[in-house]
Scaffold this active site. Structure first.
Site, PDB file in Angstrom:
ATOM      1  N   GLY A  96       0.859  -1.189   0.000  1.00 44.44           N
ATOM      2  CA  GLY A  96       0.000   0.000   0.000  1.00 44.44           C
ATOM      3  C   GLY A  96       0.888   1.229   0.000  1.00 44.44           C
ATOM      4  O   GLY A  96       1.831   1.320   0.786  1.00 44.44           O
ATOM      5  N   GLY A 144      16.621   8.223 -13.348  1.00 39.39           N
ATOM      6  CA  GLY A 144      16.710   9.263 -12.313  1.00 39.39           C
ATOM      7  C   GLY A 144      15.429  10.051 -12.149  1.00 39.39           C
ATOM      8  O   GLY A 144      14.340   9.500 -12.224  1.00 39.39           O
ATOM      9  N   ASP A 204       7.791   4.478  -3.973  1.00 40.32           N
ATOM     10  CA  ASP A 204       7.322   4.790  -2.612  1.00 40.32           C
ATOM     11  C   ASP A 204       8.493   5.120  -1.696  1.00 40.32           C
ATOM     12  O   ASP A 204       8.404   6.023  -0.860  1.00 40.32           O
ATOM     13  CB  ASP A 204       6.523   3.614  -2.036  1.00 40.32           C
ATOM     14  CG  ASP A 204       5.174   3.455  -2.719  1.00 40.32           C
ATOM     15  OD1 ASP A 204       4.671   4.445  -3.289  1.00 40.32           O
ATOM     16  OD2 ASP A 204       4.618   2.337  -2.682  1.00 40.32           O
ATOM     17  N   GLY A 209       9.995  -7.210  -2.664  1.00 36.56           N
ATOM     18  CA  GLY A 209       8.982  -6.671  -1.760  1.00 36.56           C
ATOM     19  C   GLY A 209       8.958  -5.157  -1.777  1.00 36.56           C
ATOM     20  O   GLY A 209       9.779  -4.518  -2.440  1.00 36.56           O
TER      21      GLY A 209
END
Ligand code: ADP
Length: 297
Positions: free
Chosen positions: A37, A217, A245, A280
């Site tokens: 998430g 980049g 993220d 992950g």
């Protein structure tokens, strides 16, 4: 201090020989469960890789997936006291991955559709230096988070997944972070438009824009100057999930520490690069020491 307002999902991942078509059943390999998430990933990154005092404002179900997310967040040092436990299942992403690494993703938002900013959340938001949000939660929560900020605090919006936003959200954003596709979407241009042109177009709506370009980049653009290219750090990627993220979380942490935008983007690039070297999303977020070490080179 950083407050992240956003989503938390458990990612259920199955390797498949090929993706099923309508009405078809395909036998896959071993099921994996990973905490994910965008909101929770970015909170883990701000705390672990960015070293910031970080609060996550989100919603989890009263279920096993909620426990998994809670453990991942608190394990990274994220404050979870303002995470609501609600009567909807924890958000879940159903992900199939074929041998080419191509994936299909179905998200059941569940608890994420109940994220709200109440008085306790508003109080913490008023103490933040940076408020970081994405677009996997209701717009009302983002608008409320922007309104609860103290004067001078920055709102960093990662407009992912990209969607149209009301003018009151646009006018609250201090730094917009988008990848090339999201930038093209929001600027109303085709994929393949020069990133510098996309950044310039988006500066009409917000004072600063960071366009991330994967292994190429990122581009940092502010209203008073020309776009600056921030190179990627060369690494051998094994899984790029969570790179974006991790970049956002570390960018927010560095801005909260007072870094200028281009310096924050360089540190975020080091963290994003390291995140691609392990599988992950939250599990691949590097430590602040590893980020500082790479950024020194
Ligand atoms: P998203 O996952 O949101 O599409 P990007 O793929 O643009 O985001 O990645 C975010 C940032 O992570 C990039 O700007 C870059 O700094 C870093 N990064 C991503 N992929 C790589 C890579 N293959 N090598 C080095 N750095 C990378």
């Amino acid at each position: 201090r950083v407050v992240v307002v956003g989503s938390a999902n458990v990612d259920l991942v199955v390797p498949v020989p090929r993706h099923p078509t309508g009405g078809e059943t395909v036998l896959g390999g071993t099921l994996e469960r990973h905490p994910g998430g965008k909101g929770a990933n970015q909170a883990v990154a701000a705390a672990r890789a960015g070293g910031a005092d970080t609060t996550f404002v989100g919603a989890l179900g009263e279920d096993e997936s909620g426990e998994l997310l809670h453990a991942s967040l608190s394990g990274a040092g994220v404050r979870t006291d303002l995470v609501a436990r609600v009567a909807e299942p924890t958000g879940t992403a159903l992900i199939s991955v074929d041998p080419n690494g191509e994936n299909t993703i179905i998200v059941a938002p569940g608890a994420n559709s109940l994220v709200t900013v109440g008085p306790a959340q508003a109080e913490r938001l008023a103490e933040a230096d940076v408020v970081l949000a994405q677009l996997e939660i209701p717009l009302e929560a983002i608008t409320a988070a922007a309104a609860a900020r103290r004067e001078g605090a920055l709102l960093v919006l990662n407009a992912a997944p990209s969607r149209e936003l009301p003018p009151e959200v646009w006018s609250a954003v201090d730094v917009l972070v988008v990848n090339e596709h999201e930038a093209a979407d929001l600027a109303g241009r085709g994929d393949g438009t020069e990133p510098a042109d996309l950044a310039r177009a988006l500066l009409a709506r917000v004072p600063a824009v960071v366009v991330t370009l994967g292994g190429a980049g990122s581009l940092v653009a502010e209203r008073d100057g020309e776009p600056v290219h921030v190179p990627a750090f060369p690494v051998e990627p094994v899984d790029t999930t969570g790179a974006g993220d991790t970049f956002c979380g570390v960018l927010a942490a560095a801005l909260a520490g007072g870094a200028p935008l281009a310096d924050a983007a360089r540190l975020a690039a080091a963290a994003g690069a390291l995140a691609t070297t392990a599988p992950g999303a939250q599990e691949s977020v590097p430590t602040a020491a590893a980020v500082a070490d790479l950024a020194r080179h």
